[in-house]
Design a protein around this motif. Structure first.
Motif, PDB file in Angstrom:
ATOM      1  N   ARG A 136     -38.964  -8.228 -51.338  1.00  0.00           N
ATOM      2  CA  ARG A 136     -39.330  -9.360 -50.460  1.00  0.00           C
ATOM      3  C   ARG A 136     -38.117 -10.107 -49.813  1.00  0.00           C
ATOM      4  N   ILE A 137     -37.959 -10.107 -48.774  1.00  0.00           N
ATOM      5  CA  ILE A 137     -36.607 -10.622 -48.155  1.00  0.00           C
ATOM      6  C   ILE A 137     -36.815 -11.694 -47.072  1.00  0.00           C
ATOM      7  N   SER A 138     -36.049 -12.697 -46.899  1.00  0.00           N
ATOM      8  CA  SER A 138     -36.285 -13.405 -45.963  1.00  0.00           C
ATOM      9  C   SER A 138     -35.741 -13.171 -44.563  1.00  0.00           C
ATOM     10  N   LEU A 139     -36.286 -13.019 -43.451  1.00  0.00           N
ATOM     11  CA  LEU A 139     -35.670 -12.664 -42.298  1.00  0.00           C
ATOM     12  C   LEU A 139     -34.701 -13.582 -41.647  1.00  0.00           C
ATOM     13  N   SER A 140     -33.801 -13.279 -41.054  1.00  0.00           N
ATOM     14  CA  SER A 140     -32.643 -14.139 -40.508  1.00  0.00           C
ATOM     15  C   SER A 140     -32.965 -13.975 -38.822  1.00  0.00           C
ATOM     16  N   ASP A 141     -31.921 -14.731 -38.167  1.00  0.00           N
ATOM     17  CA  ASP A 141     -32.306 -14.597 -36.753  1.00  0.00           C
ATOM     18  C   ASP A 141     -31.978 -13.140 -36.243  1.00  0.00           C
ATOM     19  N   SER A 182     -28.080  -4.876 -45.786  1.00  0.00           N
ATOM     20  CA  SER A 182     -27.954  -4.207 -46.972  1.00  0.00           C
ATOM     21  C   SER A 182     -29.353  -3.513 -47.308  1.00  0.00           C
ATOM     22  N   THR A 183     -30.327  -4.334 -46.802  1.00  0.00           N
ATOM     23  CA  THR A 183     -31.747  -3.566 -46.826  1.00  0.00           C
ATOM     24  C   THR A 183     -31.763  -2.593 -46.167  1.00  0.00           C
ATOM     25  N   HIS A 224     -47.435 -14.541 -44.933  1.00  0.00           N
ATOM     26  CA  HIS A 224     -47.707 -15.795 -44.188  1.00  0.00           C
ATOM     27  C   HIS A 224     -46.485 -16.647 -44.161  1.00  0.00           C
ATOM     28  N   ASP A 225     -45.639 -16.617 -45.148  1.00  0.00           N
ATOM     29  CA  ASP A 225     -44.416 -17.651 -45.274  1.00  0.00           C
ATOM     30  C   ASP A 225     -43.365 -17.159 -44.367  1.00  0.00           C
ATOM     31  N   GLY A 226     -43.572 -15.943 -43.741  1.00  0.00           N
ATOM     32  CA  GLY A 226     -42.584 -15.479 -42.700  1.00  0.00           C
ATOM     33  C   GLY A 226     -41.631 -14.332 -43.414  1.00  0.00           C
ATOM     34  N   LYS A 227     -41.752 -14.272 -44.845  1.00  0.00           N
ATOM     35  CA  LYS A 227     -41.067 -13.282 -45.281  1.00  0.00           C
ATOM     36  C   LYS A 227     -41.342 -11.795 -45.079  1.00  0.00           C
ATOM     37  N   LEU A 228     -40.477 -11.090 -45.073  1.00  0.00           N
ATOM     38  CA  LEU A 228     -40.912  -9.303 -45.065  1.00  0.00           C
ATOM     39  C   LEU A 228     -41.081  -8.735 -46.428  1.00  0.00           C
ATOM     40  N   LEU A 229     -42.284  -8.162 -46.657  1.00  0.00           N
ATOM     41  CA  LEU A 229     -42.395  -7.277 -48.033  1.00  0.00           C
ATOM     42  C   LEU A 229     -42.202  -5.887 -47.567  1.00  0.00           C
ATOM     43  N   ILE A 230     -41.317  -5.307 -48.238  1.00  0.00           N
ATOM     44  CA  ILE A 230     -41.184  -3.983 -48.184  1.00  0.00           C
ATOM     45  C   ILE A 230     -41.484  -3.131 -49.379  1.00  0.00           C
ATOM     46  N   LEU A 231     -42.263  -2.133 -49.241  1.00  0.00           N
ATOM     47  CA  LEU A 231     -42.673  -1.751 -50.598  1.00  0.00           C
ATOM     48  C   LEU A 231     -42.341  -0.071 -50.451  1.00  0.00           C
ATOM     49  N   LEU A 232     -41.397   0.294 -51.288  1.00  0.00           N
ATOM     50  CA  LEU A 232     -40.749   1.581 -51.487  1.00  0.00           C
ATOM     51  C   LEU A 232     -41.487   2.459 -52.443  1.00  0.00           C
ATOM     52  N   VAL A 233     -41.833   3.524 -52.286  1.00  0.00           N
ATOM     53  CA  VAL A 233     -42.961   4.278 -53.030  1.00  0.00           C
ATOM     54  C   VAL A 233     -42.413   5.540 -53.358  1.00  0.00           C
ATOM     55  N   PHE A 234     -41.847   5.536 -54.924  1.00  0.00           N
ATOM     56  CA  PHE A 234     -41.260   6.640 -55.210  1.00  0.00           C
ATOM     57  C   PHE A 234     -42.151   7.643 -56.202  1.00  0.00           C
ATOM     58  N   GLU A 235     -41.518   8.902 -56.383  1.00  0.00           N
ATOM     59  CA  GLU A 235     -42.332   9.555 -57.350  1.00  0.00           C
ATOM     60  C   GLU A 235     -41.878   8.688 -58.656  1.00  0.00           C
TER      61      GLU A 235
END
Length: 295
Positions: free
Chosen positions: A36-41, A47-48, A78-89
């Protein structure tokens, strides 16, 4: 958010939020890492983007000793953050679990040799693709139910150029190379140092350098390598060489009598203080240790 993944449950929280789930389309069990990361301008952090790009790049090779990435899902919350799901074996356990649950007799020499070869084969693959992992430790090495070792967690990985000087502080304390602790430039041999610490741990069932602070970590390292000479000591750091007691070099076998002469020689070379003298992963794989029947 898990519309194609069911039976999602938390399986580990110590090294990032990781869940176990099932892919409804294939039926396979997967590991899902939530970032879960905060988006900047400027949007998503560099790094992500780098970690995801590295994972996708590595995945095209389908290497047996690097964990496979199946999917990347992104959701704006909803809070403006981006949720990234990395799906691995999904891999059943990590090397730390395996070592912790060994019988009193320890790990067999045959298993140590095989896992060491698989680790260095994976490291050689990364380095051949100009990637330094920078955070090799038992918790980031997964071991399947068939006993196959896979390198995971590329959160600190970085693509490098031949003459690039990398100086950011990385790698869990016990597996840090001395040049990292001394805030010096380093190269891909930081992974060779970490791999040697891990191989030693498989033999002894305990960490080689369980430091309690960066200074204590260096002092433990100098017990093996000897205190650096005046010429070797970096001039750009505030801590003085005289803050460490004089020490003469020892052999890894002095810290673990179970090491055969071949393992002792390999680890000695991988743990040389001078990063330019350490062998490459490919040279390690060509060492006599891997040409002999385990002793």
């Amino acid at each position: 958010m898990f519309d194609i993944y069911t039976n999602v449950s938390l399986v580990s929280g110590a090294y990032g939020t990781v869940y176990r789930g099932r892919d409804n389309l294939t039926g396979r069990v997967v590991a899902i890492k939530k970032v879960r990361i905060s988006l900047s301008d400027n949007g998503v952090s560099a790094s992500t983007v780098r970690e995801i790009a590295l994972l996708k790049q590595l995945n095209t090779y389908d290497h047996p000793h690097v964990v496979k990435l199946f999917d990347v899902c992104q959701f704006l919350e909803h809070d403006g953050k981006l949720l990234i799901l990395l799906v691995f074996e999904h891999v059943e356990q990590d090397l730390s679990d395996l070592i912790e649950n060994l019988p009193k007799s320890g790990m067999s020499t045959t298993t140590i040799q095989r896992l060491s070869r698989e680790l260095l084969t994976g490291v050689d693959f990364l380095h051949a693709n100009r990637i330094i992992h920078r955070d090799l430790k038992p918790q980031n090495l997964l071991v399947s139910s068939q006993g196959c070792l896979k390198i995971a967690d590329f959160g600190l990985a970085k693509t490098y150029d031949v003459d690039m000087r990398l100086t950011s502080v990385v790698v869990t304390l016990w597996y840090r190379a001395p040049e990292v602790l001394l805030a010096q430039g380093y190269n891909s041999t930081v992974d060779i140092w970490s791999a040697a610490c891990i191989i030693f741990e498989m033999f002894s069932c305990r960490p080689l350098f369980p430091g309690t602070s960066e200074k204590n970590q260096l002092d433990r390292i100098f017990e093996l390598t000897g205190r650096p000479t005046d010429q070797q000591w970096p001039k750009s750091i505030s801590i003085a060489r005289e803050h460490f007691p004089p020490r003469l070099p020892k052999r890894p076998r002095d810290f673990c009598p179970y090491l055969c002469e071949y393992a002792d020689d390999l680890l000695y070379k991988m743990l040389l203080y001078d990063l330019h003298e350490r062998p490459s992963a490919l040279a390690c794989l060509e060492h006599d240790y891997f040409q002999q029947e385990p002793l």
